[in-house]
Design a protein around this motif. Structure first.
Motif, PDB file in Angstrom:
ATOM      1  N   VAL A   1       0.798  -1.195  -0.036  1.00  0.00           N
ATOM      2  CA  VAL A   1       0.084   0.069  -0.045  1.00  0.00           C
ATOM      3  C   VAL A   1       0.995   1.242   0.164  1.00  0.00           C
ATOM      4  CG1 VAL A   1      -1.699   1.135   1.216  1.00  0.00           C
ATOM      5  CG2 VAL A   1      -1.870  -1.240   1.017  1.00  0.00           C
TER       6      VAL A   1
ATOM      7  N   GLU B   1      -3.184   5.387   1.862  1.00  0.00           N
ATOM      8  CA  GLU B   1      -4.282   4.987   2.547  1.00  0.00           C
ATOM      9  C   GLU B   1      -5.120   5.741   3.059  1.00  0.00           C
ATOM     10  OE1 GLU B   1      -2.647   1.836   5.159  1.00  0.00           O
ATOM     11  OE2 GLU B   1      -2.606   3.342   6.895  1.00  0.00           O
ATOM     12  N   ASN B   2      -6.426   5.756   3.535  1.00  0.00           N
ATOM     13  CA  ASN B   2      -7.263   6.648   3.869  1.00  0.00           C
ATOM     14  C   ASN B   2      -7.030   6.825   5.566  1.00  0.00           C
ATOM     15  OD1 ASN B   2      -9.282   8.393   4.736  1.00  0.00           O
ATOM     16  ND2 ASN B   2     -10.532   7.736   3.023  1.00  0.00           N
TER      17      ASN B   2
ATOM     18  N   ARG C   1      -7.634   2.998   7.177  1.00  0.00           N
ATOM     19  CA  ARG C   1      -6.572   1.868   6.411  1.00  0.00           C
ATOM     20  C   ARG C   1      -7.107   1.407   5.217  1.00  0.00           C
ATOM     21  NH1 ARG C   1      -1.810  -0.798   9.455  1.00  0.00           N
ATOM     22  NH2 ARG C   1      -1.067  -0.055   7.313  1.00  0.00           N
ATOM     23  N   THR C   2      -8.156   2.003   4.521  1.00  0.00           N
ATOM     24  CA  THR C   2      -8.698   1.662   3.342  1.00  0.00           C
ATOM     25  C   THR C   2      -7.639   1.856   2.522  1.00  0.00           C
ATOM     26  OG1 THR C   2     -10.935   1.851   3.978  1.00  0.00           O
ATOM     27  CG2 THR C   2     -10.615   1.955   1.696  1.00  0.00           C
ATOM     28  N   PRO C   3      -7.260   1.131   1.600  1.00  0.00           N
ATOM     29  CA  PRO C   3      -5.946   1.278   0.563  1.00  0.00           C
ATOM     30  C   PRO C   3      -6.643   2.275  -0.436  1.00  0.00           C
ATOM     31  CG  PRO C   3      -6.103  -1.107   1.018  1.00  0.00           C
ATOM     32  CD  PRO C   3      -7.336  -0.499   1.797  1.00  0.00           C
ATOM     33  N   GLN C   4      -5.759   3.423  -0.855  1.00  0.00           N
ATOM     34  CA  GLN C   4      -6.242   4.161  -1.804  1.00  0.00           C
ATOM     35  C   GLN C   4      -5.277   4.269  -3.073  1.00  0.00           C
ATOM     36  OE1 GLN C   4      -5.944   7.964   0.827  1.00  0.00           O
ATOM     37  NE2 GLN C   4      -8.263   8.181   0.571  1.00  0.00           N
TER      38      GLN C   4
END
Length: 1000
Positions: free
Chosen positions: A970, A973-974, A981-984
């Motif tokens: 990653v 991430e957010n 930890r939502t991957p961006q």
């Protein structure tokens, strides 16, 4: 004084042309067969790279000689003395600013006798103390990287790269190398990076950067080599950051050229989306959509031995899908306020860069060479990025993007050399304001607070506000120097200056508003006092320096001193009425807002440990100023105001008097219930009292912008050992320390620490947090409601006026450089270091008037370690070049920003009754810096290349495999805890790429 300085600059350029800044040297000692030194030996250096073809010097009383400021190329050195045989050393390859030690051993013999001596290429520089890495055309064409300085410099151990709004850089196959990129090394500042072409800077003079950014993209087809200085920078440069100098190609007496082409689309890329990433909330990875690079270059004679040309044209594009970003089904519909995701259409970034350039080189006289260069480029940049819905992406356009440069080189005598450069760079760009009548001209943009996604309307740099900006720059640069060279000394004096003007315009949508929602419910709006226009003047960024490289016995001492002068200001200006500030009426006369002078020393010593040129011990100490931008606009206005908002009638219209900054329809007045409060009418919080007010130039300590020795600075100390362990293989081990001074702070006059209430928060239970969460974060503060409307003044002062503030970096580098015969090359190494900061003493001072929280005021980061390697090997018999690069860098630093409301069981007020936060919510990072890092970022790229010759022509075909192991760390991430930890963005998946180059 300024007028005299400018006159001196012009005279220096016209009358004292000077030495280029990153050129190599050959030096050594001549002895006889008994080992005694030989004075009076004639030494000749010859190369096609020299305008005079042969340069001649004579050894001094210590048998020493020196050639300085030699362009990159292959040289031969001949030693001649009556009564001795002539000795000739050939195939001496020079790159960058390397000092090649080439000694001569003469034997008694006939004058006509010529002894040719072959030797290994020297790898240890026993005289120069600057740390430098050079990428010549052999390396550029051999290794699997995008054909850009960005992709090359990231291979230097210790260097970190990032792209604004996109996190850490991991460019897979040159598909992300057209964007603005920031570099730093050894704890330095990104603003101290300087990109140069032939010794002249290419950076902008915008107010939001220190000169590190440039939308001008150097043409690799017109590049001979790229020299990167990254430590122990000499007095020729003001800054201690990274200096990237693009050394251009020049035409010659033979017509030669090349055609390079590559192109790839999504069919050439694998998928690296894993079940773990999907479970973390990434539905689709970022991936390449399309990329191409076509580069045609040719150079040769116009008049043989007198006038040459070199021209190059390049067409490039990067298009990349953004991870997890899709179109808005409600895009362009002014009746819709909520975003509906359309997963049938993905959002993508697009940048196209085209350019054509030409260089003319004229041998005006045997010792005078004149060059002129012009490059005109076009840039179309649709800056879709993480956190921005595609309809809201910024569309940058560049009606002007060009560079004109002229130079004059003159080795007047064998000891006195001159050269000069003058450049004019023009750049105009902006994120386009929608046309009148367009729905986007009136649509108000929205930021969804829960996931930090910007959508609906347009505007803002990167799409994260409600404004549009346009700027136009004209930037002038000049460099000049003169060198006087003897056998033991290379003395150099010179100057550089950059000056220019920036005109800018800022505007917004026709309603001059920007909304914030939380889960679709309005809670804040921002007002803009637009449109506005401004002009900024960088009147001078002048440097004058002197330095000497003195060799005696086995020591070489490098001493230098530099005078820096920065002068900035503003022309006559006027600000008139605008929609939300109908009474605005300001004007100002022209003014100088900064005038800073500094003297900085540079010291270094190199010691040839065993006297054989194979082991050098070095130590350096230098002080450097940090980059500045022009600040202190007398017509600087607080042109935005964010206000709390309850949309009682749910019509998404702010039903308040926006001209008034008073709270409207509040539930209480002075702590007493408001009998006139009507919950069916919109509630608007009080606006800041300084909205539309001047941020006066007088609100600073005079010493922070005027005087001697007051500029932000850093010192750097280094010591290293460079050793040739076997022929053509050298290692380098170094220790580096950097520390900073002259910190400034913003004092809030009219406010003290007593105006804040202390509170603690309880972190949620979460296995992803340290120890599973549930811990208490103490020592947080929120402004008291009674203090919110108080009149305050922001005042810039030195941090030392309030306490002690420190910042330093310590680390070590271990590197190897091997150029073994038979096509074997290896470069790279390991770098590790950490930064320690402390401003607790400053924040604890109640007179500062800032938030008094001491959380993380002292921070000692973890040691962050990088591994960077590149290598090539020519397979025998089949003549296939196998090349590889490897990068292993620390994972991204993780944050967890949670919004807290009060009263709440998660919020504990200290010494006061529970109350609502001033500003409705408080955002708290649940982590301390360095608590959590993401997975390490490992990238391995591979190339197989084969050349075919057809007479004088050569065709090289390459098959590249990028991200060979299809890693998916990653990269961004957010940090919003609601979607933590939502991957961006992840590393791009494995990519296959074919390229070809025709050399003729």
């Amino acid at each position: 004084m300024p007028r005299l300085i400018r006159v001196a600059v012009v005279l220096a350029v016209l009358l004292m042309p000077a030495l280029a800044l990153a050129q190599a040297s050959i030096t050594g000692v001549v002895r006889d067969s008994s080992g005694a030194v030989l004075p009076g030996v004639t030494v000749e250096a010859s190369s096609p790279a020299l305008i005079e073809k042969v340069r001649v010097v004579v050894t001094d009383g210590n048998g020493q000689y020196r050639f300085v400021d030699l362009r990159p190329g292959t040289y031969a050195v001949a030693f001649k003395l009556t009564g001795f045989s002539t000795v000739r050393r050939e195939n001496i390859e020079l790159t960058g600013a390397f000092v090649a030690s080439v000694d001569g051993d003469l034997k008694v013999g006939a004058v006509e006798e010529i002894v040719s001596v072959t030797g290994d290429i020297p790898l240890v520089d026993i005289q120069r103390t600057t740390q430098q890495r050079v990428f010549d055309q052999e390396v550029i064409e051999a290794i699997p990287v995008g054909r850009s300085h960005i992709d090359l410099v990231v291979l230097i151990p210790g260097l970190s790269a990032s792209q604004p709004g996109r996190g850490a850089l991991a460019d897979v196959g040159g598909t992300n190398n057209l964007q603005n990129t920031q570099f730093t090394i050894h704890g330095g500042r990104t603003s101290d990076t300087r990109l140069q072409l032939d010794g002249v800077r290419l950076g902008n003079i915008l107010s939001f950067s220190g000169g590190e950014f440039s939308n001008f993209v150097p043409d690799t087809g017109a590049t001979q080599e790229i020299a990167v200085d990254y430590s122990a920078i000499t007095a020729e440069q003001a800054f201690g950051g990274i200096r990237i100098d693009i050394i251009p190609r020049e035409g010659g007496n033979s017509l030669r050229g090349s055609i390079f082409a590559t192109g790839v689309n999504s069919d050439w890329q694998a998928s690296n989306l894993t079940p773990e990433l999907e479970a973390a909330g990434l539905p689709d990875p970022n991936e390449m959509k399309h990329a191409h690079d076509v580069n045609v270059s040719v150079g040769g004679p116009i008049v043989r031995d007198t006038l040459w040309f070199y021209t190059s044209a390049r067409w490039q594009s990067n298009q990349n899908y953004i991870a997890g970003l899709y179109n808005n089904a409600n895009a362009g519909d002014p009746t819709q306020w909520l975003r509906v995701e359309d997963r049938s259409q993905r959002g993508y970034f697009s940048l196209e860069q085209n350019g054509i350039n030409a260089r003319l080189t004229w041998q005006a006289a045997p010792k005078h060479k004149v060059s002129v260069f012009y490059d005109n480029q076009a840039r179309i940049w649709d800056d879709t990025r993480v956190g921005v819905s595609p309809e809201s992406a910024v569309n940058y356009r560049f009606p002007r993007l060009n560079l004109a440069q002229a130079g004059w080189t003159s080795p007047m005598t064998n000891k006195l050399l001159f050269e000069g450069r003058f450049a004019l760079r023009g750049e105009a760009f902006g994120n386009e304001l929608p046309d009148e009548g367009s729905v986007y001209r009136s649509m108000i943009p929205v930021l969804e607070q829960s996931n930090q996604l910007f959508y609906r309307g347009k505007g803002g740099d990167g799409g994260v506000s409600g404004t549009f900006g346009y700027s136009s720059q004209k930037i002038y640069s000049a460099v000049a120097s003169a060198s006087y060279v003897t056998g033991s000394h290379a003395f150099k004096v010179g100057m550089s200056d950059t000056w220019g003007r920036t005109d800018s315009t800022t505007d917004s949508n026709s309603q001059y508003l920007f909304y914030r929602f939380n889960n679709g419910i309005p809670n804040q709006f921002t007002m803009y006092a637009q449109p506005s226009r401004a002009a900024t003047l960088q009147k001078s960024e002048l440097g004058i320096y002197g330095q000497d490289r003195w060799t005696f016995n086995r020591y070489t001492v490098n001493l230098g001193v530099r005078y820096d002068y920065y002068r900035g200001g503003y022309p006559e200006q006027y600000r008139g009425p605008v929609l939300l500030l109908p009474t605005q009426n300001y004007s100002s006369a022209a003014v100088t807002t900064q005038s800073l002078h500094d003297l900085t020393p540079r010291m270094g010593v190199a010691y040839d440990l065993f006297g054989n040129g194979k082991t050098a011990v070095k130590a350096t100490l230098g002080k450097y100023v940090l980059a500045l931008t022009t600040v202190g606009n007398p017509l600087g206005v607080t042109n935005f105001a964010s206000r709390d908002w309850i949309d009682a009638d749910s019509d998404f219209v702010v039903d308040c008097n926006l001209i008034s900054m008073a709270a409207q329809n509040p539930t209480t007045i002075g702590g007493v219930a408001n009998p006139a409060y009507n919950p069916a009418i919109d509630t608007c919080g009080a606006g800041p009292a300084n909205f539309g007010q001047l941020t006066s130039v007088a609100q600073f300590d005079e010493d922070t912008r005027f005087g001697w020795g007051n500029r932000f600075y850093n010192w750097e100390f280094s010591t290293s050992v460079q050793h040739e362990i076997v022929p053509r293989v050298a290692i380098d081990v170094g220790y580096f320390r950097r520390w900073f001074g002259n910190f400034t702070v913003i004092q809030t006059i009219g406010r003290t620490a007593a105006d804040f209430d202390q509170f603690n928060v309880i972190a949620p239970i979460d296995p992803g947090l340290p120890n599973g969460g549930g811990y208490t974060i103490e020592g947080l503060y929120n402004l008291k409601p009674a203090a919110q409307g108080a009149a305050v003044t922001s005042y810039t002062a030195f941090a030392d006026d309030f306490g002690k503030q420190t910042e330093h970096w310590n680390g070590m580098d271990f590197s190897v450089n091997a150029r073994v015969r038979n096509g074997v090359m290896l470069q790279g190494g390991v770098s590790t270091g950490r930064t320690t900061t402390d401003n607790c003493d400053v924040l604890a001072n109640p007179d500062l008037g800032a938030n008094p929280s001491l959380r993380n005021c002292h921070n000692q980061a973890s040691f962050l370690t990088q591994v960077k390697l590149l290598g090539t090997y020519l397979l025998p018999k089949v003549d296939v070049n196998v090349a590889a690069t490897f990068q292993s860098t620390p994972g991204i630093a993780v944050s967890a920003n949670r919004n807290y409301t009060s009263p709440s069981s998660d919020v504990i007020w200290v010494g006061t009754n529970p109350r609502a936060f001033t500003g409705t919510t408080a955002t708290v990072n649940l982590l301390n810096p360095g608590d959590i890092y993401g997975d390490r970022i490992n990238q391995f790229d591979l190339r197989f290349g084969r050349s075919f010759r057809f007479g004088p022509r050569r065709v090289t075909a390459n098959l590249d495999i990028y991200n060979v192991f299809n890693a998916s760390p990653v990269m961004q991430e957010n940090a919003a805890y609601a979607v933590w930890r939502t991957p961006q963005r992840i590393m791009d998946a494995r990519l296959f790429k074919i390229s070809a180059q025709l050399d003729f």
